[in-house]
Write an enzyme that holds these catalytic residues in place. Structure first.
Site, mmCIF file in Angstrom:
data_model
loop_
_atom_site.group_PDB
_atom_site.id
_atom_site.type_symbol
_atom_site.label_atom_id
_atom_site.label_comp_id
_atom_site.label_asym_id
_atom_site.label_seq_id
_atom_site.Cartn_x
_atom_site.Cartn_y
_atom_site.Cartn_z
ATOM 1 N N ASP A 8 0.842 -1.204 0.000
ATOM 2 C CA ASP A 8 0.000 0.000 0.000
ATOM 3 C C ASP A 8 0.870 1.244 0.000
ATOM 4 O O ASP A 8 2.054 1.191 0.331
ATOM 5 C CB ASP A 8 -0.936 0.015 1.221
ATOM 6 N N SER A 9 0.247 2.371 -0.319
ATOM 7 C CA SER A 9 0.969 3.639 -0.278
ATOM 8 C C SER A 9 1.293 4.040 1.164
ATOM 9 O O SER A 9 2.157 4.887 1.374
ATOM 10 C CB SER A 9 0.126 4.724 -0.943
ATOM 11 N N CYS A 71 -3.640 -1.087 -2.285
ATOM 12 C CA CYS A 71 -3.877 0.306 -2.650
ATOM 13 C C CYS A 71 -4.733 0.361 -3.925
ATOM 14 O O CYS A 71 -4.334 -0.155 -4.971
ATOM 15 C CB CYS A 71 -2.537 0.986 -2.885
ATOM 16 N N GLU A 148 -7.265 9.960 8.276
ATOM 17 C CA GLU A 148 -5.932 9.981 8.903
ATOM 18 C C GLU A 148 -5.903 10.886 10.124
ATOM 19 O O GLU A 148 -5.094 10.691 11.028
ATOM 20 C CB GLU A 148 -4.870 10.360 7.861
ATOM 21 N N CYS A 183 -11.245 2.722 -2.029
ATOM 22 C CA CYS A 183 -10.064 3.326 -1.402
ATOM 23 C C CYS A 183 -9.837 2.620 -0.074
ATOM 24 O O CYS A 183 -10.792 2.280 0.634
ATOM 25 C CB CYS A 183 -10.289 4.823 -1.174
ATOM 26 N N HIS A 185 -8.948 3.600 2.737
ATOM 27 C CA HIS A 185 -9.354 4.260 3.983
ATOM 28 C C HIS A 185 -10.850 4.161 4.278
ATOM 29 O O HIS A 185 -11.269 4.366 5.410
ATOM 30 C CB HIS A 185 -8.990 5.752 3.929
#
Ligand code: DGL
Length: 279
Positions: A8-9, A71, A148, A183, A185
């Site tokens: 993942d990023s 990702c 985040e 995504c 998140h």
């Protein structure tokens, strides 16, 4: 079960790792978070492909026998290049997500949300169209920073999500009955998202979908999963054994990964190493 490399990023892919550990609590995991170079969601396909291929090769060198590209942005922009860069099997999140959306939709219409880069690649639109699902894609760039920040159940996040989704579920897509979370998140925002979508809309989580695709892969081998094939496959009851054998590699601060990552994985993170990838 092979040793699974998860790329993942940054932190978000830990939602995918979590879903994988629920399906394979005993597997070995190598997780690579490119925290020094995130976000990928606002970068070009060339840059994302270069970063992702380096990380994939690194995970292969560390002993990953199967790679999961957690990702969404890297999958959408660089999956064919990642396939070329390594010799182990590679699974991305787009195809499994599209298949589950297809299985969940009765109206044949879905809304897809993701980063700017994922949405402009139209990878989801194409994967869904191949299954006969019409989609409206909506970039939601503000959601990643809100997650985040830890604002997963916050009125500001709810307001932002509401604005984005009102713009999506209208006109020809007022009858869409699936929201595909494209995504890493977004699984953390499920309660908020479920509140703001029209009644009767099913949320399809690409993290769970790819975990099921890996399960299918380990059962039936590297055949392409056909439409509907994941329909009967169910996630096992949530297991608390999230402490499988895991190693983490990050390109930025180990401390920060530990702190933020706990939120995504839902348990304390140990075995984190810092790595520098040469370009
Ligand atoms: N991991 C990215 C994705 O799933 C989100 C974060 C980023 O932009 O790097 O698209």
């Amino acid at each position: 079960v092979p040793t699974i490399g998860v790329f993942d990023s940054g932190f978000g892919g830990l939602t995918v790792l979590k879903a994988l550990t629920e399906v394979f609590p005993e597997a070995g995991y190598l997780y690579f978070g490119d925290t020094a170079r995130l976000p990928y969601g606002s970068k070009s396909a060339e840059t994302v492909a270069r970063y992702a291929c380096e990380a994939a090769k690194f995970l292969e060198r560390q002993g990953a026998e199967l790679l999961v590209i957690a990702c969404n942005t890297a999958t959408a922009l660089a999956l064919p290049k990642i396939h070329e860069a390594v010799s182990v099997p590679v699974l991305g999140v787009v195809e499994p997500g599209a298949q589950r959306a297809h299985a969940a939709s009765k109206s044949g219409k879905a809304v897809v949300i993701g980063t700017e880069a994922t949405i402009s690649s139209h990878a989801y639109r194409e994967a869904l169209a191949a299954l006969g699902i019409e989609s409206l894609e909506k970039a939601c760039p503000l959601l990643v920073p809100l997650v985040e920040e830890g604002w997963v159940d916050h009125p500001v996040t709810e307001e932002v999500a509401c604005i984005y989704l009102k713009e999506a579920f209208r006109d020809g897509f007022a009858s869409a009955d699936v929201l595909l979370l494209g995504c890493t998140h977004y699984p953390l925002l499920k309660p908020v998202l479920q509140r703001v979508v029209p009644v009767g809309v099913t949320l399809v989580d690409s993290a769970e979908s790819v975990a099921l695709a890996v399960l299918n892969f380990t059962i039936s081998g590297p055949t392409r999963v056909g439409p509907g094939q994941l329909e009967g496959v169910r996630l096992p009851e949530k297991s608390s054994a999230v402490r499988a054998n895991m190693r983490f590699f990050v390109t930025d601060s180990v401390e920060k990964f530990k702190r933020l990552g706990t939120r995504f994985l839902g348990c304390e993170i140990v075995n984190i190493e810092h790595v520098d990838l040469k370009e």
